[in-house]
Design a protein around this motif. Structure first.
Motif, PDB file in Angstrom:
ATOM      1  N   PRO A   1     -36.544 -63.452  33.155  1.00 22.09           N
ATOM      2  CA  PRO A   1     -37.287 -62.218  33.263  1.00 22.09           C
ATOM      3  C   PRO A   1     -38.346 -62.302  34.540  1.00 22.09           C
ATOM      4  O   PRO A   1     -38.859 -63.231  34.775  1.00 22.09           O
ATOM      5  CB  PRO A   1     -38.068 -62.122  32.176  1.00 22.09           C
TER       6      PRO A   1
ATOM      7  N   SER B   1     -40.095 -54.300  36.344  1.00 19.93           N
ATOM      8  CA  SER B   1     -38.896 -53.805  35.915  1.00 19.93           C
ATOM      9  C   SER B   1     -38.507 -52.610  37.078  1.00 19.93           C
ATOM     10  O   SER B   1     -37.617 -51.855  36.677  1.00 19.93           O
ATOM     11  CB  SER B   1     -38.831 -53.106  34.583  1.00 19.93           C
TER      12      SER B   1
ATOM     13  N   TYR C   1     -30.825 -61.869  33.116  1.00 22.09           N
ATOM     14  CA  TYR C   1     -31.819 -61.629  32.428  1.00 22.09           C
ATOM     15  C   TYR C   1     -32.904 -60.892  33.213  1.00 22.09           C
ATOM     16  O   TYR C   1     -34.226 -60.850  33.219  1.00 22.09           O
ATOM     17  CB  TYR C   1     -32.690 -62.909  31.777  1.00 22.09           C
TER      18      TYR C   1
ATOM     19  N   ASP D   1     -34.592 -57.095  33.939  1.00 15.70           N
ATOM     20  CA  ASP D   1     -34.913 -55.846  33.409  1.00 15.70           C
ATOM     21  C   ASP D   1     -35.001 -54.914  34.334  1.00 15.70           C
ATOM     22  O   ASP D   1     -36.187 -54.834  35.084  1.00 15.70           O
ATOM     23  CB  ASP D   1     -36.007 -55.687  32.335  1.00 15.70           C
TER      24      ASP D   1
ATOM     25  N   SER E   1     -28.252 -57.834  32.477  1.00 14.05           N
ATOM     26  CA  SER E   1     -29.504 -57.492  33.170  1.00 14.05           C
ATOM     27  C   SER E   1     -29.528 -55.856  32.636  1.00 14.05           C
ATOM     28  O   SER E   1     -28.885 -55.022  33.257  1.00 14.05           O
ATOM     29  CB  SER E   1     -28.951 -57.174  34.563  1.00 14.05           C
ATOM     30  N   LEU E   2     -30.249 -55.459  31.805  1.00 16.68           N
ATOM     31  CA  LEU E   2     -30.490 -54.080  31.179  1.00 16.68           C
ATOM     32  C   LEU E   2     -31.981 -53.889  31.154  1.00 16.68           C
ATOM     33  O   LEU E   2     -32.699 -54.539  30.810  1.00 16.68           O
ATOM     34  CB  LEU E   2     -29.766 -54.240  29.677  1.00 16.68           C
TER      35      LEU E   2
END
Length: 165
Positions: free
Chosen positions: A76, A80, A107, A109, A146-147
Motif C-alpha cells: 500500500p 490514493s 495492492y 488503492d 488494485s482497488l
C-alpha cells in the motif's frame, strides 16, 4: 461563448489539484531510454518515492524505449491519488524465460495509468505456441488487486498476456 461559473470552478479545482501533485521522473532516478539498458532499478526507485508521498503523486516515463526486467510496483501507498504517465515504450527482455509476471501493480488503492506502450516482445512465445509445442509462460502485465482502479489507458504491442484481477 462566455465560460460559466461552474466551468471556472472546475478549472480552478483542476489547477489546484495538479499544482499540489508531486512528480517523479524515472530519468531523474537513472532510467536510460535506449531500449538496451535495464531501467528496473530506476523505475522501482521512482515508484518508492511516489508511493511514499503523503500528497498526490505522479510517476513520469518520458519518450524513449525503456528496457524493464520483471518489476512489481507494490503498495500500500501513503496516498490514493497516484498517476503514472507513460509517454515512451516499456520493453520486456527479449525471449521468454518463464517469468510469470513481467510488470505488476499490486495492492495500490487509487492508481491511474495513462498512455504508453508495453512491448512484451512476444515473437518467440507466439512462434512456440503456433508450432503447437508446450511453451513456458511469457511476459505479462498484471494489475492485481488494485482497488479502486481509477483509469487505465495503455497500448500493448507484441504482447503475450495481460490481465486485470
Amino acid at each position: 461563448m462566455k465560460p460559466s461559473y461552474n466551468h471556472l470552478l472546475l478549472l480552478l479545482f483542476f489547477f489546484l489539484t495538479n499544482s499540489a501533485m508531486c512528480s517523479y521522473n524515472v530519468m531523474d532516478f537513472g532510467a536510460i531510454p535506449d531500449g538496451e539498458t535495464d531501467s528496473v532499478e530506476a523505475f522501482l526507485s521512482a515508484w518508492q518515492a511516489v508511493c511514499a508521498s503523503e500528497k498526490p503523486a505522479s510517476m513520469l516515463v518520458p519518450e524513449g524505449r525503456y528496457l524493464l526486467s520483471p518489476a512489481v510496483f507494490r503498495g500500500p501507498c501513503n496516498n490514493s491519488a497516484i498517476r503514472v504517465f507513460i509517454e515512451g515504450m516499456i520493453v520486456a527482455p527479449f525471449g521468454y524465460s518463464g517469468v510469470k509476471e513481467w510488470v505488476s501493480f499490486k495492492y495500490i488503492d487509487g492508481v491511474s495509468i495513462n498512455g504508453g506502450t508495453f512491448d512484451g516482445q512476444g515473437q518467440a512465445f507466439w512462434a512456440c505456441k503456433n508450432s503447437r509445442r508446450r511453451c513456458p509462460a511469457g511476459a505479462t502485465v498484471c494489475l492485481s488487486p488494485s482497488l479502486p482502479l481509477l483509469y487505465i489507458y495503455m497500448y500493448l504491442y507484441k504482447s503475450i498476456y495481460f490481465w486485470l484481477s
